[in-house]
Design an enzyme around this catalytic site. Structure first.
Site, PDB file in Angstrom:
ATOM      1  N   GLY A  12       0.826  -1.200   0.000  1.00 12.28           N
ATOM      2  CA  GLY A  12       0.000   0.000   0.000  1.00 12.28           C
ATOM      3  C   GLY A  12       0.858   1.247   0.000  1.00 12.28           C
ATOM      4  O   GLY A  12       1.633   1.479  -0.923  1.00 12.28           O
ATOM      5  N   ILE A  42       3.800  -3.163   8.220  1.00 12.82           N
ATOM      6  CA  ILE A  42       4.729  -2.300   7.494  1.00 12.82           C
ATOM      7  C   ILE A  42       4.070  -0.952   7.276  1.00 12.82           C
ATOM      8  O   ILE A  42       3.049  -0.843   6.603  1.00 12.82           O
ATOM      9  CB  ILE A  42       5.130  -2.925   6.137  1.00 12.82           C
ATOM     10  CG1 ILE A  42       5.749  -4.302   6.368  1.00 12.82           C
ATOM     11  CG2 ILE A  42       6.109  -2.013   5.394  1.00 12.82           C
ATOM     12  CD1 ILE A  42       6.034  -5.059   5.090  1.00 12.82           C
ATOM     13  N   LYS A  78       2.646  24.918  -1.234  1.00 10.22           N
ATOM     14  CA  LYS A  78       4.093  25.043  -1.431  1.00 10.22           C
ATOM     15  C   LYS A  78       4.347  25.697  -2.782  1.00 10.22           C
ATOM     16  O   LYS A  78       3.894  25.191  -3.816  1.00 10.22           O
ATOM     17  CB  LYS A  78       4.745  23.653  -1.385  1.00 10.22           C
ATOM     18  CG  LYS A  78       6.207  23.613  -1.791  1.00 10.22           C
ATOM     19  CD  LYS A  78       6.686  22.169  -1.844  1.00 10.22           C
ATOM     20  CE  LYS A  78       8.088  22.053  -2.426  1.00 10.22           C
ATOM     21  NZ  LYS A  78       8.516  20.640  -2.558  1.00 10.22           N
ATOM     22  N   LEU A 332       9.263   2.991  -4.024  1.00 10.94           N
ATOM     23  CA  LEU A 332      10.582   2.527  -3.595  1.00 10.94           C
ATOM     24  C   LEU A 332      10.977   1.220  -4.265  1.00 10.94           C
ATOM     25  O   LEU A 332      12.164   0.902  -4.344  1.00 10.94           O
ATOM     26  CB  LEU A 332      10.602   2.360  -2.066  1.00 10.94           C
ATOM     27  CG  LEU A 332      10.282   3.622  -1.249  1.00 10.94           C
ATOM     28  CD1 LEU A 332      10.325   3.303   0.244  1.00 10.94           C
ATOM     29  CD2 LEU A 332      11.252   4.737  -1.591  1.00 10.94           C
TER      30      LEU A 332
END
Length: 500
Positions: A12, A42, A78, A332
């Site tokens: 996820g 996790i 931002k 990742l």
């Protein structure tokens, strides 16, 4: 009856749920089932809590109003990244404002002044003087103009990554995505080499036609099962660790991320509504984790507090192929480039969008996969080059870390050519066009980096008297007056949030 095409997302976090939402939206009219399995054990790593303007497009695509997700994710606006202390002077800073439609009136003046400064004339080249977002950041104004403002304003966000993952999870479930909570026990392949199914620890079997690997740095599907090699970037990006500490929220919320140079890396300061996120990104080759935590605590005035720090490890690089057989890696699992320019979600989002453009429900050709892999790898490499350039140009001498970064010559041909043209006083605009890399970081973004660092020869000794009398090659006072008039249409973001 058509058999549904089965998509299984392993893992996820923000990447997995972003993929679930985008693909459920893109393929809403297809016979598709999407299942996401994630473990309770996790959590999201959450190294970066900032974004590029690409994330705005993500929510616009899904037709999600800002007030829905920003409030739930403690998000703020931002418009700029402020770099402090990177040139060796801890009081020196420069800005990399996001570039908006309005800047078409001033970008060329920026480029011309930068070239003129390289030729020896002492003219203004600070990026925030030429770009609208620089004025918004200086005045701490949110990028939301009044309704009659005739230009589009680009901006990103700061957000709580854990809360964003949860928001996207509930959104995906509302779109029909199946959510399975469990741990993957094993991954199985068919005789063709494709992944056929996953088996969970509780014995549940998840069959699929397409598998998306969002298992983090472990790369369970693409790397461990299909054997796709990982290409390490550590020879020119030294950082491999981070330590994270929260501090209370700012009373007057800034509209920029600040990246402050430290002894062996840099620290971020990201303003959220409920807290300020702080983290120190460093290399364990040059500094041990306890020393890094102590340095961060000193910088934040937290030496005597019992707030627990979180330590993270980073594997910097990318897979040689991001799409192999019937498996796509995201987040990742596909690669990671440190969070200096907040590009992590940008790379995830653009990878998903490009994949959806190339994927076929019948049979995807090897040529389509190869084209996708070339494009995504190119995107990772160009982001790497832009970030490497920050380290290569640093002016610090307080540690071996900074000196070794400056001396590092393991640079790509693309970056070497850019720097060569700049130092030889050539046309950097034409060089970026020649390389075809402007879609990654624009010509103006490169000017923000190179000009912000002050990568210029000493000014000529005899400056024309008319130069200072006129106020500069570009009419600084008129441009500043124009931007100041424009900024009257904007409010402070703290006031916006307090109002509602």
């Amino acid at each position: 009856m058509t058999t549904p095409h089965r998509i299984v997302i392993a893992g996820g976090g923000t990447a997995g749920w972003m993929a679930a939402n985008l693909l459920a939206h893109r393929w809403a009219n297809q016979a598709v089932t999407i299942t996401l399995i994630e473990s309770e054990d996790i959590g999201t790593i959450g190294v970066g809590e900032g974004s590029t303007p690409t994330l705005k497009r993500f929510f616009q695509t899904l037709d999600i109003p800002e007030y829905d997700w920003m409030e739930e994710c403690q998000a703020t606006y931002k418009v700029n990244i402020k770099f402090t202390g990177w040139n060796g002077n801890n009081s020196h800073s420069y800005s990399h404002p996001f570039i908006s439609q309005l800047d078409v009136f001033s970008e060329r003046a920026f480029h011309v002044n930068a070239l003129t400064r390289r030729l020896g004339l002492d003219v203004e080249t600070r990026p925030d003087k030429f770009l609208m977002a620089g004025y918004l950041a200086k005045k701490n104004l949110a990028p939301l103009p009044s309704h009659n403002f005739p230009f589009d304003i680009e901006y990103g966000y700061h957000f709580d990554s854990l809360k964003l993952g949860r928001f996207l999870r509930e959104l995906a479930k509302s779109k029909g995505v199946y959510h399975v909570v469990g741990n993957i026990e094993s991954v199985h392949t068919s005789p063709s080499g494709d992944i056929s199914h996953l088996v969970c620890q509780d014995g549940q079997k998840l069959d699929g036609d397409l598998f998306i690997d969002c298992t983090g740095f472990s790369g369970l599907l693409l790397q461990k099962t299909l054997g796709v090699p990982f290409r390490d970037f550590s020879d020119n990006l030294f950082n491999d660790s981070a330590v994270v500490l929260p501090t209370p929220a700012c009373a007057n919320l800034p509209v920029e991320t600040e990246s402050v140079a430290m002894s062996n890396g840099w620290r971020w300061q990201i303003p959220l509504r409920n807290r300020t996120g702080n983290g120190y990104v460093y290399s364990q080759q040059y500094q041990e984790k306890d020393a890094a935590e102590c340095e961060l605590r000193r910088a934040l005035g937290m030496e005597n507090t019992d707030v627990e720090a979180k330590h993270l490890s980073m594997r910097v690089g990318q897979c040689e192929r991001h799409w192999e057989k019937n498996c796509l890696a995201l987040g990742l699992s596909q690669g990671f480039i440190e969070p200096l320019e907040a590009t992590a979600l940008h790379l995830v989002q653009t990878s998903i969008e490009l994949f959806a453009d190339n994927y076929s429900f019948n049979e995807t050709s090897a040529q389509q996969r190869q084209a996708f892999n070339r494009e995504v790898s190119e995107r990772f490499e160009r982001v790497r080059d832009y970030i490497v350039c920050h380290y290569k140009l640093n002016g610090r001498n307080d540690s071996d870390y900074w000196r070794d970064n400056r001396a590092n010559m393991k640079l790509s041909e693309s970056l070497l050519s850019l720097l060569d043209v700049w130092y030889r006083k050539g046309d950097i605009v034409e060089e970026i066009k020649r390389q075809g890399i402007g879609r990654h970081f624009s010509t103006t973004s490169w000017h923000c980096l190179l000009s912000g660092y002050g990568v210029y020869p000493p000014p000529a000794l005899n400056q024309p008297a008319s130069l200072k009398e006129s106020g500069d090659l570009f009419e600084e006072k008129k441009l500043a007056a124009f931007f100041n008039r424009c900024s009257l249409n904007f409010d402070k973001q703290s006031a916006l949030f307090n109002a509602g």
